[in-house]
Design a protein around this motif. Structure first.
Motif, PDB file in Angstrom:
ATOM      1  N   LEU A  34       0.867  -1.180   0.000  1.00 43.86           N
ATOM      2  CA  LEU A  34       0.000   0.000   0.000  1.00 43.86           C
ATOM      3  C   LEU A  34       0.898   1.223   0.000  1.00 43.86           C
ATOM      4  O   LEU A  34       1.732   1.400   0.909  1.00 43.86           O
ATOM      5  CB  LEU A  34      -0.913   0.018   1.222  1.00 43.86           C
ATOM      6  CG  LEU A  34      -1.908   1.181   1.295  1.00 43.86           C
ATOM      7  CD1 LEU A  34      -2.981   1.053   0.214  1.00 43.86           C
ATOM      8  CD2 LEU A  34      -2.552   1.258   2.677  1.00 43.86           C
ATOM      9  N   VAL A  35       0.756   2.061  -1.014  1.00 42.03           N
ATOM     10  CA  VAL A  35       1.586   3.260  -1.160  1.00 42.03           C
ATOM     11  C   VAL A  35       0.750   4.494  -0.864  1.00 42.03           C
ATOM     12  O   VAL A  35      -0.366   4.643  -1.387  1.00 42.03           O
ATOM     13  CB  VAL A  35       2.157   3.353  -2.597  1.00 42.03           C
ATOM     14  CG1 VAL A  35       2.887   4.680  -2.809  1.00 42.03           C
ATOM     15  CG2 VAL A  35       3.089   2.176  -2.870  1.00 42.03           C
ATOM     16  N   ARG A  36       1.264   5.353  -0.009  1.00 44.71           N
ATOM     17  CA  ARG A  36       0.676   6.677   0.198  1.00 44.71           C
ATOM     18  C   ARG A  36       1.255   7.576  -0.891  1.00 44.71           C
ATOM     19  O   ARG A  36       2.429   7.919  -0.877  1.00 44.71           O
ATOM     20  CB  ARG A  36       1.007   7.217   1.583  1.00 44.71           C
ATOM     21  CG  ARG A  36       0.397   8.584   1.885  1.00 44.71           C
ATOM     22  CD  ARG A  36       0.798   9.089   3.264  1.00 44.71           C
ATOM     23  NE  ARG A  36       0.285   8.229   4.327  1.00 44.71           N
ATOM     24  CZ  ARG A  36       1.035   7.400   5.053  1.00 44.71           C
ATOM     25  NH1 ARG A  36       2.349   7.305   4.816  1.00 44.71           N
ATOM     26  NH2 ARG A  36       0.492   6.661   5.994  1.00 44.71           N
ATOM     27  N   VAL A  37       0.448   7.920  -1.859  1.00 44.78           N
ATOM     28  CA  VAL A  37       0.938   8.615  -3.050  1.00 44.78           C
ATOM     29  C   VAL A  37       1.235  10.077  -2.731  1.00 44.78           C
ATOM     30  O   VAL A  37       0.451  10.749  -2.039  1.00 44.78           O
ATOM     31  CB  VAL A  37      -0.081   8.523  -4.203  1.00 44.78           C
ATOM     32  CG1 VAL A  37       0.457   9.198  -5.459  1.00 44.78           C
ATOM     33  CG2 VAL A  37      -0.435   7.064  -4.495  1.00 44.78           C
ATOM     34  N   ALA A  38       2.346  10.558  -3.246  1.00 43.36           N
ATOM     35  CA  ALA A  38       2.704  11.971  -3.098  1.00 43.36           C
ATOM     36  C   ALA A  38       2.412  12.742  -4.383  1.00 43.36           C
ATOM     37  O   ALA A  38       1.751  13.779  -4.366  1.00 43.36           O
ATOM     38  CB  ALA A  38       4.179  12.107  -2.723  1.00 43.36           C
ATOM     39  N   TRP A  39       2.906  12.226  -5.507  1.00 45.25           N
ATOM     40  CA  TRP A  39       2.771  12.921  -6.787  1.00 45.25           C
ATOM     41  C   TRP A  39       2.418  11.918  -7.878  1.00 45.25           C
ATOM     42  O   TRP A  39       2.897  10.786  -7.862  1.00 45.25           O
ATOM     43  CB  TRP A  39       4.080  13.616  -7.178  1.00 45.25           C
ATOM     44  CG  TRP A  39       4.515  14.676  -6.223  1.00 45.25           C
ATOM     45  CD1 TRP A  39       5.347  14.533  -5.157  1.00 45.25           C
ATOM     46  CD2 TRP A  39       4.120  16.053  -6.246  1.00 45.25           C
ATOM     47  NE1 TRP A  39       5.510  15.736  -4.510  1.00 45.25           N
ATOM     48  CE2 TRP A  39       4.767  16.690  -5.159  1.00 45.25           C
ATOM     49  CE3 TRP A  39       3.306  16.813  -7.075  1.00 45.25           C
ATOM     50  CZ2 TRP A  39       4.617  18.040  -4.894  1.00 45.25           C
ATOM     51  CZ3 TRP A  39       3.155  18.166  -6.814  1.00 45.25           C
ATOM     52  CH2 TRP A  39       3.808  18.761  -5.731  1.00 45.25           C
ATOM     53  N   CYS A  40       1.602  12.370  -8.832  1.00 41.97           N
ATOM     54  CA  CYS A  40       1.237  11.540  -9.983  1.00 41.97           C
ATOM     55  C   CYS A  40       1.289  12.389 -11.245  1.00 41.97           C
ATOM     56  O   CYS A  40       0.690  13.468 -11.300  1.00 41.97           O
ATOM     57  CB  CYS A  40      -0.165  10.959  -9.792  1.00 41.97           C
ATOM     58  SG  CYS A  40      -0.683   9.854 -11.138  1.00 41.97           S
ATOM     59  N   ARG A 354      -1.048  14.563  -2.086  1.00 47.42           N
ATOM     60  CA  ARG A 354      -0.915  14.565  -0.637  1.00 47.42           C
ATOM     61  C   ARG A 354      -2.149  15.186   0.001  1.00 47.42           C
ATOM     62  O   ARG A 354      -2.706  16.160  -0.502  1.00 47.42           O
ATOM     63  CB  ARG A 354       0.340  15.329  -0.225  1.00 47.42           C
ATOM     64  CG  ARG A 354       1.626  14.694  -0.747  1.00 47.42           C
ATOM     65  CD  ARG A 354       2.810  15.596  -0.575  1.00 47.42           C
ATOM     66  NE  ARG A 354       2.658  16.820  -1.375  1.00 47.42           N
ATOM     67  CZ  ARG A 354       3.553  17.795  -1.439  1.00 47.42           C
ATOM     68  NH1 ARG A 354       4.673  17.685  -0.730  1.00 47.42           N
ATOM     69  NH2 ARG A 354       3.348  18.861  -2.173  1.00 47.42           N
ATOM     70  N   ASP A 355      -2.563  14.634   1.126  1.00 50.38           N
ATOM     71  CA  ASP A 355      -3.723  15.146   1.851  1.00 50.38           C
ATOM     72  C   ASP A 355      -3.301  16.404   2.602  1.00 50.38           C
ATOM     73  O   ASP A 355      -2.539  16.338   3.581  1.00 50.38           O
ATOM     74  CB  ASP A 355      -4.253  14.099   2.822  1.00 50.38           C
ATOM     75  CG  ASP A 355      -5.506  14.559   3.545  1.00 50.38           C
ATOM     76  OD1 ASP A 355      -5.965  15.669   3.269  1.00 50.38           O
ATOM     77  OD2 ASP A 355      -6.019  13.787   4.383  1.00 50.38           O
ATOM     78  N   THR A 356      -3.741  17.552   2.139  1.00 48.18           N
ATOM     79  CA  THR A 356      -3.389  18.819   2.775  1.00 48.18           C
ATOM     80  C   THR A 356      -4.533  19.416   3.569  1.00 48.18           C
ATOM     81  O   THR A 356      -4.503  20.579   3.948  1.00 48.18           O
ATOM     82  CB  THR A 356      -2.951  19.844   1.695  1.00 48.18           C
ATOM     83  OG1 THR A 356      -3.997  20.003   0.739  1.00 48.18           O
ATOM     84  CG2 THR A 356      -1.701  19.361   0.982  1.00 48.18           C
TER      85      THR A 356
END
Length: 357
Positions: A34-40, A354-356
């Protein structure tokens, strides 16, 4: 995190139908991460699906490896941090920075047994044939995940995927140091081909594109000369090489005019490397046979990420210079619809996942 996570994702429901939804992802199973995505990053293939798909997205039956069917989460150019791992996954501790090599492979078909996983019989990309990374979280097979050195810029890591397309194309070609190369199409992959040609010791790199901003950017990525496609490309290459023309021409558009331009720029015995996707082409077979021209094709990549990570870490490949625009995950659907309708940017668009809040 035994019960998984919830997070927002950009979901494809049909042509011109994108939705930002909250989805639930279970805790990783055996061999999953499971990856917490930063940038796509956003790719032209994403925009084709948005404009008039489905082209690759499964809608009638699930993909044989991902098990996914539309609606699904877009995005195959992404990077982030490990959020959790399933049984059997080693060397990927929680919090480790990672880049994703998003191609599915079965490991059983003839191509996979030969090591040619990029043409697996059940080939597909997470983000096109399965849920991808334009989301806060992505659940993936562990074989897709590459651990990055600590401190590696995750925005840069999201550009490793198109760089892998460029590197695989270069490896598939017969290019050798000191030779002349023409790159027709200076979108992100074409620009990266220019950069990798320069890194590989090209004697001369000529870029061709109709967009002035892309031609300007190509100079930063190693092109010695940049031309408009309606210029006399073949004549200019001939002048620049003292009459010899190019050893290899990379077609990175996927169109008949681009192929015609690339072929015309080649010397006798030269090679056309097709990276662009197009249904059919008309080729000047008589002239090609008499000049002994070669055509080579390239799709996807294999075993490219480790070399690219080394090049970036050593400061020999500047992927950050490719990023021209950034958008939040919440704003991504509207921006992608505009791009699919014809809006243009010079370089690469990244979605900040990212969840900001």
């Amino acid at each position: 995190m035994t019960h998984g996570v919830r997070g927002r994702a950009v979901r494809w429901f049909g042509p011109k139908d994108l939705r930002l939804e909250t989805v639930h992802l279970p805790h990783p199973g055996a061999g999953e991460v499971l990856v917490r995505v930063a940038w796509c990053g956003v790719c032209g293939s994403d925009l084709h699906e948005i404009a008039d798909g489905p082209h690759a997205i499964p809608v009638d039956r699930p993909h044989p490896l991902s098990g996914a069917v539309a609606p699904l989460t877009l995005g195959h150019e992404f990077a982030g941090e490990v959020a959790a791992t399933g049984p059997g996954v080693a060397d990927l501790p929680v919090g480790a920075p990672v880049a994703v090599e998003p191609n599915y492979r079965c490991g059983r078909c003839r191509a996979c047994r030969e090591g040619r996983t990029e043409v697996c019989a059940a080939f597909g990309f997470a983000g096109l044939m399965g849920d991808g990374g334009m989301a806060e979280y992505a659940l993936l097979p562990a074989y897709m995940v590459h651990r990055l050195p600590d401190g590696f810029d995750l925005a840069v890591a999201a550009v490793l995927e198109p760089a892998a397309v460029a590197l695989h194309g270069l490896r598939r070609s017969t290019f050798a140091a000191g030779q002349t190369a023409v790159v027709v199409g200076l979108g992100p992959v074409g620009l990266l081909v220019c950069a990798l040609l320069r890194e590989a010791g090209a004697g001369l790199v000529v870029g061709v594109d109709p967009v002035p901003a892309r031609r300007e950017l190509a100079r930063r990525f190693g092109a010695d000369a940049v031309l408009e496609p309606d210029a006399d490309v073949a004549g200019t290459v001939e002048d620049l090489t003292g009459g010899d023309r190019a050893h290899v021409a990379f077609e990175v558009v996927g169109s008949q005019p681009a192929v015609d331009t690339a072929l015309a720029s080649l010397r006798s015995g030269g090679e056309l490397l097709l990276l662009g996707l197009v249904e059919r082409l008309v080729l000047p077979a008589f002239d090609m046979v008499n000049a002994e021209l070669r055509i080579t094709t390239s799709v996807g990549y294999r075993d490219c990420h480790p070399e690219l990570i080394r090049l970036v870490t050593a400061g020999r490949l500047d992927l950050a210079a490719l990023v021209s625009d950034v958008v939040t995950l919440a704003d991504a659907p509207a921006v992608l619809l505009d791009l699919a309708a014809g809006a243009r940017i010079a370089g690469k668009l990244l979605v900040d996942c990212r969840d900001t809040s």
